[in-house]
Motif scaffolding. Structure first.
Motif, PDB file in Angstrom:
ATOM      1  N   SER A  20      42.177  34.993  34.336  1.00  0.00           N
ATOM      2  CA  SER A  20      41.662  36.367  34.351  1.00  0.00           C
ATOM      3  C   SER A  20      41.429  36.817  35.781  1.00  0.00           C
ATOM      4  N   PHE A  21      41.749  38.080  36.002  1.00  0.00           N
ATOM      5  CA  PHE A  21      41.436  38.723  37.276  1.00  0.00           C
ATOM      6  C   PHE A  21      40.441  39.841  36.995  1.00  0.00           C
ATOM      7  N   PRO A  22      39.275  39.821  37.628  1.00  0.00           N
ATOM      8  CA  PRO A  22      38.294  40.881  37.373  1.00  0.00           C
ATOM      9  C   PRO A  22      38.696  42.182  38.048  1.00  0.00           C
ATOM     10  N   LYS A  23      38.473  43.296  37.352  1.00  0.00           N
ATOM     11  CA  LYS A  23      38.812  44.605  37.918  1.00  0.00           C
ATOM     12  C   LYS A  23      37.907  44.923  39.111  1.00  0.00           C
ATOM     13  N   SER A  24      36.744  44.293  39.141  1.00  0.00           N
ATOM     14  CA  SER A  24      35.765  44.610  40.190  1.00  0.00           C
ATOM     15  C   SER A  24      36.131  44.011  41.545  1.00  0.00           C
ATOM     16  N   SER A  25      37.102  43.079  41.549  1.00  0.00           N
ATOM     17  CA  SER A  25      37.417  42.415  42.821  1.00  0.00           C
ATOM     18  C   SER A  25      38.544  43.137  43.550  1.00  0.00           C
ATOM     19  N   ILE A  26      38.330  43.354  44.826  1.00  0.00           N
ATOM     20  CA  ILE A  26      39.347  44.008  45.649  1.00  0.00           C
ATOM     21  C   ILE A  26      40.560  43.102  45.834  1.00  0.00           C
ATOM     22  N   ASP A  27      40.381  41.828  45.606  1.00  0.00           N
ATOM     23  CA  ASP A  27      41.479  40.878  45.779  1.00  0.00           C
ATOM     24  C   ASP A  27      42.306  40.672  44.507  1.00  0.00           C
ATOM     25  N   SER A  28      41.920  41.335  43.430  1.00  0.00           N
ATOM     26  CA  SER A  28      42.714  41.218  42.201  1.00  0.00           C
ATOM     27  C   SER A  28      44.012  42.006  42.363  1.00  0.00           C
ATOM     28  N   PRO A  29      45.151  41.375  42.120  1.00  0.00           N
ATOM     29  CA  PRO A  29      46.418  42.112  42.257  1.00  0.00           C
ATOM     30  C   PRO A  29      46.609  43.085  41.100  1.00  0.00           C
ATOM     31  N   PRO A  30      47.495  44.043  41.261  1.00  0.00           N
ATOM     32  CA  PRO A  30      47.797  44.959  40.154  1.00  0.00           C
ATOM     33  C   PRO A  30      48.528  44.202  39.044  1.00  0.00           C
ATOM     34  N   LEU A  31      48.479  44.733  37.835  1.00  0.00           N
ATOM     35  CA  LEU A  31      49.146  44.085  36.705  1.00  0.00           C
ATOM     36  C   LEU A  31      50.660  44.119  36.888  1.00  0.00           C
ATOM     37  N   GLY A  32      51.184  45.226  37.345  1.00  0.00           N
ATOM     38  CA  GLY A  32      52.632  45.355  37.502  1.00  0.00           C
ATOM     39  C   GLY A  32      53.262  45.980  36.264  1.00  0.00           C
ATOM     40  N   ASN A  33      54.571  46.000  36.263  1.00  0.00           N
ATOM     41  CA  ASN A  33      55.337  46.653  35.195  1.00  0.00           C
ATOM     42  C   ASN A  33      55.499  45.686  34.025  1.00  0.00           C
ATOM     43  N   VAL A  34      54.753  45.915  32.955  1.00  0.00           N
ATOM     44  CA  VAL A  34      54.777  44.977  31.815  1.00  0.00           C
ATOM     45  C   VAL A  34      56.116  44.994  31.067  1.00  0.00           C
ATOM     46  N   PRO A  35      56.691  46.150  30.745  1.00  0.00           N
ATOM     47  CA  PRO A  35      58.014  46.121  30.089  1.00  0.00           C
ATOM     48  C   PRO A  35      59.061  45.374  30.912  1.00  0.00           C
ATOM     49  N   GLU A  36      59.024  45.530  32.225  1.00  0.00           N
ATOM     50  CA  GLU A  36      59.973  44.811  33.084  1.00  0.00           C
ATOM     51  C   GLU A  36      59.724  43.307  32.985  1.00  0.00           C
ATOM     52  N   LEU A  37      58.469  42.917  32.998  1.00  0.00           N
ATOM     53  CA  LEU A  37      58.105  41.505  32.852  1.00  0.00           C
ATOM     54  C   LEU A  37      58.602  40.954  31.524  1.00  0.00           C
ATOM     55  N   PHE A  38      58.369  41.705  30.459  1.00  0.00           N
ATOM     56  CA  PHE A  38      58.790  41.253  29.121  1.00  0.00           C
ATOM     57  C   PHE A  38      60.314  41.126  29.053  1.00  0.00           C
TER      58      PHE A  38
END
Lengths: 178, 131
Positions: free
Chosen positions: A103-121
């Motif tokens: 898990s990456f917390p939304k509150s952390s500035i160091d959490s990366p973006p999720l990215g493009n989920v359809p592309e990942l799938f």
């Protein structure tokens, strides 16, 4: 280093494929407090000693790449999660399979973006190996929730290494995000 | 775009199969293999994959090409890499194949049968290649 959470996910799915899994489940939950990911497979699994070695990038198992013991997938994700003050857990049993949760917390500035989920799938579905791949996606901001199964897509469009099939599945996956 | 059902996906596939022009490549398969190891992903291989699929659609080659992924081929220093296997052309591994070069790959190699000289990187590392 990877840019998006999706990059880490595809890396770990690749591990499951290389572990000769016939079934891989991926859950991506884009929740209010953070992004939670679970990847589980029924592949060859690892002993406790092998798990420890998997986190050392220069002492990896030689099974995947005989003669080259470097492997960065698991060390990368663990480092990124720790940097963002997230959470990470791995469970594995030799001969049964492996489950990775992070898990990456939304509150952390160091959490990366999720990215493009359809592309990942789409990338995951293109991988040759597992008979079944189940992809689950949730997003709490708008109640989005869907599940995609490789077996159903193969039945609908044919082999997922064909570029023409990939284009159709790309369109299908993009529509699930609506 | 409304959410598509599996039935709609099947119908779209049937429709596309009628619409797609077929290029005469003598019934043989073309394979594009994108390196998707940790090194490849970090270098942008996912974007390269996407750009290749888009270029194949643009040039109406989608029904003649197989696109696959592989793990690290030992060419980490020139990722993203794409291996091209095509009848009547030597098998080639291209390196530094960022997404902006994807269409050039499709046009020059697949259509014009000409190599991208600035991107050729021989064969996989010796300990990766299967003998």
């Amino acid at each position: 280093m990877h840019f998006a959470i999706g990059d880490f996910v595809i890396d770990l799915i690749q591990n499951s494929v290389e572990a000769s899994s016939s079934l891989i489940e991926v859950e991506i939950d884009d929740a209010t407090n953070g992004v939670h990911v679970r990847i589980a497979d029924n592949g060859c699994g690892m002993s406790p000693d092998e798990i420890n070695k998997a986190f050392d990038p220069l002492k990896n198992s030689a099974a995947k790449h005989p003669g080259r013991k470097a492997g960065f997938g698991l060390p990368f994700i663990k480092q990124a999660v720790e940097q963002a003050d997230g959470s990470f857990r791995i469970r594995s049993e030799k001969g049964k399979g492996t489950e990775v949760c992070f898990s990456f917390p939304k509150s952390s500035i160091d959490s990366p973006p999720l990215g493009n989920v359809p592309e990942l799938f789409l990338n995951a579905l293109n991988m040759v190996g597992p008979r079944e791949l189940i992809l689950r996606r949730r997003r709490s901001s708008d109640g989005l929730s869907y599940e995609v199964k490789k077996s159903e897509l193969v039945e609908a469009v044919g082999c997922l290494t064909s570029a023409s099939s990939l284009l159709l599945v790309k369109q299908y996956l993009a529509s699930q995000e609506e | 775009m409304a959410k598509m059902t599996l039935d709609q996906l099947r119908a779209l596939r049937a429709q596309k199969q009628e619409e797609l022009e077929t290029r005469n490549v003598e019934g043989k398969d073309i394979q594009l293999i994108v390196g998707m190891g940790t090194c490849g992903i970090a270098a942008g291989a996912k974007q390269t994959f996407d750009a290749i699929v888009a270029a194949l659609e643009k040039h109406k080659l989608a029904n003649k090409v197989v696109v696959r992924q592989t793990g690290c081929m030992g060419l980490c220093y020139v990722e993203p890499t794409v291996e091209v296997i095509m009848p009547d052309m030597p098998p080639v591994i291209y390196g530094k194949m960022t997404s902006d070069v994807a269409e050039e790959l499709v046009v020059k190699h697949l259509i014009e049968h000409s190599l991208l000289d600035n991107h050729i990187f021989d064969k996989p590392a010796i300990d990766i290649a299967k003998h």
